[in-house]
Every structure is written in C-alpha cells, then in structure tokens.
Design an enzyme around this catalytic site. Structure first.
Site, PDB file in Angstrom:
ATOM      1  N   LYS A 150      10.174  -3.022   1.051  1.00  0.00           N
ATOM      2  CA  LYS A 150       9.121  -3.201   0.033  1.00  0.00           C
ATOM      3  C   LYS A 150       9.033  -1.970  -0.861  1.00  0.00           C
ATOM      4  CE  LYS A 150       6.083  -6.016   2.929  1.00  0.00           C
ATOM      5  NZ  LYS A 150       4.804  -6.016   3.653  1.00  0.00           N
ATOM      6  N   CYS A 172       0.809  -1.226   0.000  1.00  0.00           N
ATOM      7  CA  CYS A 172       0.000   0.000   0.000  1.00  0.00           C
ATOM      8  C   CYS A 172       0.841   1.274   0.000  1.00  0.00           C
ATOM      9  CB  CYS A 172      -0.961   0.002   1.184  1.00  0.00           C
ATOM     10  SG  CYS A 172      -0.216  -0.463   2.754  1.00  0.00           S
ATOM     11  N   HIS A 178      -2.574   6.745   3.424  1.00  0.00           N
ATOM     12  CA  HIS A 178      -1.142   6.960   3.607  1.00  0.00           C
ATOM     13  C   HIS A 178      -0.735   8.264   2.918  1.00  0.00           C
ATOM     14  CE1 HIS A 178      -0.905   3.050   5.231  1.00  0.00           C
ATOM     15  NE2 HIS A 178      -0.284   2.394   4.264  1.00  0.00           N
TER      16      HIS A 178
HETATM   17  N1  LIG Z   1      -4.434  -3.009   5.027  1.00  0.00           N
HETATM   18  C1  LIG Z   1      -3.779  -2.490   3.988  1.00  0.00           C
HETATM   19  O1  LIG Z   1      -3.640  -1.256   3.824  1.00  0.00           O
HETATM   20  C2  LIG Z   1      -3.184  -3.404   2.958  1.00  0.00           C
HETATM   21  C3  LIG Z   1      -2.742  -2.847   1.781  1.00  0.00           C
HETATM   22  C4  LIG Z   1      -2.176  -3.653   0.789  1.00  0.00           C
HETATM   23  C5  LIG Z   1      -2.083  -4.992   1.023  1.00  0.00           C
HETATM   24  N2  LIG Z   1      -2.513  -5.540   2.185  1.00  0.00           N
HETATM   25  C6  LIG Z   1      -2.395  -6.987   2.340  1.00  0.00           C
HETATM   26  O2  LIG Z   1      -3.686  -7.562   2.138  1.00  0.00           O
HETATM   27  C7  LIG Z   1      -3.815  -8.744   2.947  1.00  0.00           C
HETATM   28  C8  LIG Z   1      -5.040  -8.594   3.842  1.00  0.00           C
HETATM   29  O3  LIG Z   1      -4.810  -7.482   4.717  1.00  0.00           O
HETATM   30  P1  LIG Z   1      -5.934  -6.897   5.681  1.00  0.00           P
HETATM   31  O4  LIG Z   1      -5.342  -5.612   6.163  1.00  0.00           O
HETATM   32  O5  LIG Z   1      -7.266  -6.897   5.026  1.00  0.00           O
HETATM   33  O6  LIG Z   1      -5.926  -8.004   6.863  1.00  0.00           O
HETATM   34  P2  LIG Z   1      -7.046  -8.337   7.943  1.00  0.00           P
HETATM   35  O7  LIG Z   1      -7.927  -7.165   8.180  1.00  0.00           O
HETATM   36  O8  LIG Z   1      -6.335  -8.942   9.086  1.00  0.00           O
HETATM   37  O9  LIG Z   1      -7.953  -9.496   7.213  1.00  0.00           O
HETATM   38  C9  LIG Z   1      -7.425 -10.772   6.960  1.00  0.00           C
HETATM   39  C10 LIG Z   1      -8.405 -11.599   6.136  1.00  0.00           C
HETATM   40  O10 LIG Z   1      -7.798 -12.876   5.888  1.00  0.00           O
HETATM   41  C11 LIG Z   1      -8.678 -13.907   6.334  1.00  0.00           C
HETATM   42  N3  LIG Z   1      -7.897 -15.011   6.868  1.00  0.00           N
HETATM   43  C12 LIG Z   1      -6.968 -14.979   7.862  1.00  0.00           C
HETATM   44  N4  LIG Z   1      -6.486 -16.233   8.079  1.00  0.00           N
HETATM   45  C13 LIG Z   1      -7.127 -17.059   7.201  1.00  0.00           C
HETATM   46  C14 LIG Z   1      -7.068 -18.452   6.942  1.00  0.00           C
HETATM   47  N5  LIG Z   1      -6.247 -19.258   7.606  1.00  0.00           N
HETATM   48  N6  LIG Z   1      -7.858 -18.957   5.957  1.00  0.00           N
HETATM   49  C15 LIG Z   1      -8.699 -18.159   5.278  1.00  0.00           C
HETATM   50  N7  LIG Z   1      -8.808 -16.822   5.473  1.00  0.00           N
HETATM   51  C16 LIG Z   1      -8.019 -16.287   6.434  1.00  0.00           C
HETATM   52  C17 LIG Z   1      -9.501 -13.266   7.421  1.00  0.00           C
HETATM   53  O11 LIG Z   1     -10.697 -14.031   7.595  1.00  0.00           O
HETATM   54  P3  LIG Z   1     -11.460 -14.099   9.029  1.00  0.00           P
HETATM   55  O12 LIG Z   1     -12.194 -12.799   9.161  1.00  0.00           O
HETATM   56  O13 LIG Z   1     -12.351 -15.263   8.848  1.00  0.00           O
HETATM   57  O14 LIG Z   1     -10.398 -14.266  10.073  1.00  0.00           O
HETATM   58  C18 LIG Z   1      -9.732 -11.878   6.816  1.00  0.00           C
HETATM   59  O15 LIG Z   1     -10.753 -11.961   5.852  1.00  0.00           O
HETATM   60  C19 LIG Z   1      -2.492  -8.889   3.708  1.00  0.00           C
HETATM   61  O16 LIG Z   1      -1.624  -9.730   3.012  1.00  0.00           O
HETATM   62  C20 LIG Z   1      -1.956  -7.466   3.718  1.00  0.00           C
HETATM   63  O17 LIG Z   1      -0.536  -7.436   3.839  1.00  0.00           O
HETATM   64  C21 LIG Z   1      -3.083  -4.787   3.159  1.00  0.00           C
END
Ligand SMILES: NC(=O)c1ccc[n+]([C@@H]2O[C@H](COP(=O)([O-])OP(=O)(O)OC[C@H]3O[C@@H](n4cnc5c(N)ncnc54)[C@H](OP(=O)(O)O)[C@@H]3O)[C@@H](O)[C@H]2O)c1
Length: 357
Positions: A232, A136, A261
């Site tokens: 990154k 991001c 950001h």
């Molecule tokens: N936040 C940002 O600004 C951002 C930006 C770019 C990229 N990312 C990337 O995008 C990804 C998601 O980030 P996020 O911020 O959305 O994280 P998050 O809020 O912690 O959400 C994680 C998601 O993954 C699911 N999950 C976790 N463990 C799992 C498993 N074992 N099997 C299936 N589903 C599972 C969770 O489901 P449950 O609800 O069922 O636990 C939830 O839907 C990460 O790799 C992060 O690095 C994030």
C-alpha cells in the site's frame, strides 16, 4: 442536491461511526467549521440505538441499510474493506458522494486517491462517485513528501515505519492495553519467551506479542515476502504523487504505541538538495510542522504528536553519501491525518463543490 429543510446545509453520513476511526471522526466533526446539516451515524446492527456525542448533542446510531442513505449528499465510510466494497456503490447509486477510508477502491483507476494538501484537484473527477483516502502509513508522511517533491522532484523513497496498534482498529488498541496490563511492573523481557508466556496465545490482530516488542509485520501476506501494508505504501504514494514509476523500498513494523505512526524516510530527488532549502519548505508547507533541534532535545515523538492534526518532521539531514537525498523522521496521528481528518478534509472539498463554491 438533497438539503435538509432545517439548515439548508448538506447531509452527511458517517458509516462506521462506532469504530476507532469513526470515534475520532466524531471528535473532528465536532471541532471543525460546522458545514453540515444533519449528520447521520451508521454502524452495524449490533450498534443500532447506541447514542454517541456529536457537536454537543447525543445522536442515535442507525443500522447500515439502503434506506440509511436517503437524502445523503456525502457519505464517509470508516468500515472494513468488505463492508465498503459492498455498500459504497449502493450509497453512490443513491446519489451520495462516497469518501472511503478502506482499502477497497484505492487502486481502482476510476477512483481518485486524494490528499487535499497534495492533489486536491483529483477529487473532482470521480466516475464511480467514490473518492478514496490513502492508508494511514502513507498519509502519515505524504504531506511532507508532497511539499518536497513539488520543489525538488522525488525519484526514490526508502522507508521504515514504526506503526501504532490503533492502525489495526479497536482490537489493536485493546490487545496492547491488555498485554501491557500483564507485563507492567514485572521484570519480563530478559529471557527468550518470557513475554510470550506472560501474554498468552491470543495476540489479537498481531502475529506476535506487541507489548515490550517490535514486530516487523503489518497486514496480510503478498507475493515474494511483502506485506499488504508495504505494498500500500508503495502503490498509494505513487498514485497520490502522480509518479507511477517511483522507486519505493519499504519495511513496515508494529511498535507498542497506541496512536501515531512514525517513519524514517530516505528520499532521493532529481537534483541536489540542501538542508536549509528543505527546512524552509517544510517550515512553510500547509499541514506540516518542522520540529527539528536535536541539540535542544527537539524532534517529534508519538507521545506529543498524538491528538494533533499536522505531519511533524524532524531529524532533517542531507544523506551522508548522496547530495540529492534527504533523511527525515516523520510522525503523524494515524487516526487523525492518517484517517479521519483527511476524510473530513476531502468531504469538505466535495461539499464546497456541490454547493457551487
Ligand atoms: N485505524 C487506522 O489507523 C486506519 C487508518 C486509515 C484507514 N483505516 C481504515 O478505516 C476502516 C475502519 O477502521 P477502524 O480502525 O476504525 O476499524 P474498527 O475500529 O474495527 O471499526 C469498524 C467499524 O465498522 C463497523 N462495521 C463493521 N462491520 C460492519 C457491517 N457489517 N455493517 C456496518 N458496519 C460495520 C463497526 O460497527 P460496529 O461497532 O457496529 O461493529 C465499526 O463502526 C478500515 O477499512 C480501515 O482499514 C483505518
């Protein structure tokens, strides 16, 4: 390609539909042109059976299993790195093109790292059936930099980030909100340790309190004092721009902002630049908004940029001591262009290609 009989449109899976990125993804999929047939929502078994709003309907979440990818054409992954690392190849082996938001595959030479405004052609060559989305922080600036690079030739970047807590997922948002509730209406922030004592030892995904504070650290430790987030920004900017030797100096800082950001950027180019040229490029670049009239109080800030799609640029100046360099202040919603929107755009490129257009 598998097509749903009902619509004849491609089937999409959203893996991680319940997370911070997944939640914004559902809003974006409900707002953009409706090119998808079935959209299957997938998360951990903890969330199976939950109903989420999508395209004006309630859709039930299913657990992540191999069968969940039956008939899926494109699978977006918005899950932690280790989950993507295990499951994206499974989805690809079942015939889906994976568009992954995690950091698991970004630097794999057989996985393209794509920003549609900058290097859309790269999405077509995907030996592993996986396309990656940059992180991001990189995404929050790269569309503006790509436009300037195309004209002036980028040589070096010096960047500081001011990163929102939602970059650390739902836990990051919850932590800031909880800490704010503990310090709101107090006179804290006047003596060493008073904020720390008020918020307690549980600082969530952050190493220090984030309310009433700035924290010069994001991610995990890498060699020689660098953070994973800083590495990154350097590695992914190089890959997206196709500049493997680009010089990048970066410091990532967490600030008490929920979403969006911001970055200060000192960008050095191959030749002399003028502010007028830079402004013209930024004003016409797709996906960029130039908002730059400080005398009128106009520059981008997260409170206005949050919830919007473009990269906002302000404070455009030529460097005082280098006629080949520009100073910029850039803001981008880390959950939209910084994550879900870019993924949705890449998925649309793939869908158009699969559909033969
Ligand atoms: N936040 C940002 O600004 C951002 C930006 C770019 C990229 N990312 C990337 O995008 C990804 C998601 O980030 P996020 O911020 O959305 O994280 P998050 O809020 O912690 O959400 C994680 C998601 O993954 C699911 N999950 C976790 N463990 C799992 C498993 N074992 N099997 C299936 N589903 C599972 C969770 O489901 P449950 O609800 O069922 O636990 C939830 O839907 C990460 O790799 C992060 O690095 C994030």
């Amino acid at each position: 390609m598998a097509r749903t009989a009902r619509t004849g449109k491609p089937t999409l899976a959203v893996v991680g539909a319940t997370g911070a990125v997944g939640t914004v993804m559902l809003q974006i999929l409900s707002q953009r042109a409706d090119i998808w047939g079935e959209i299957r929502l997938i998360a951990s078994p903890r969330s199976a059976g939950r109903k989420l709003a999508l395209r004006g309907e309630e859709v039930e979440v299913v657990a992540l299993t191999e069968d969940a990818f039956d008939g899926v054409d494109v699978a977006m992954f918005d899950v932690p790195d280790e989950v993507a690392e295990r499951w994206a190849p499974i989805a690809a082996a079942k015939g889906a093109v994976v568009v992954d938001n995690s950091g698991a595959f970004r630097m794999d030479p057989d996985v393209p790292l794509v920003v549609p405004e900058v290097n859309p052609h790269a999405a077509r060559l995907r030996p592993r059936g996986i396309v990656s989305n940059p992180n991001c922080t990189t995404l929050s600036m790269i569309v503006a930099l790509g436009a300037l690079h195309a004209e002036f030739g980028l040589r070096e970047l010096v960047v500081s980030s001011y990163q929102a807590v939602s970059g650390a997922g739902r836990r990051g948002i919850d932590t800031l909100r909880q800490q704010l509730s503990l310090v709101a209406g107090t006179e804290l922030g006047t003596t060493p340790g008073d904020v720390r004592r008020a918020v307690g030892d549980n600082t969530g995904p952050f190493p220090e309190p984030v309310a009433l504070n700035v924290v010069p650290w994001a991610g995990t430790a890498r060699e020689d004092g660098w953070s994973s987030e800083e590495m990154k920004v350097r590695d992914e900017s190089r890959k997206v721009l196709g500049l493997p030797d680009l010089r990048v100096a970066v410091t990532c800082v967490r600030v008490p902002v929920v979403t969006t950001h911001s970055l200060t950027v000192h960008a050095c180019f191959e030749r002399e630049v003028t502010v007028d040229q830079a402004r013209e490029i930024l004003a016409t670049a797709p996906g960029v908004v130039l908002f730059d009239d400080p005398a009128a109080g106009e520059f981008p800030t997260p409170v206005d940029v949050v919830g919007t799609d473009p990269t906002w640029v302000g404070r455009v100046r030529r460097a005082l001591d280098d006629p080949t360099a520009l100073e910029l202040f850039v803001c981008g919603d880390n959950l939209r262009k910084g994550a879900a929107l870019n993924t949705a755009q890449v998925a649309e490129l793939v869908a158009a290609e699969l559909g033969g257009s």
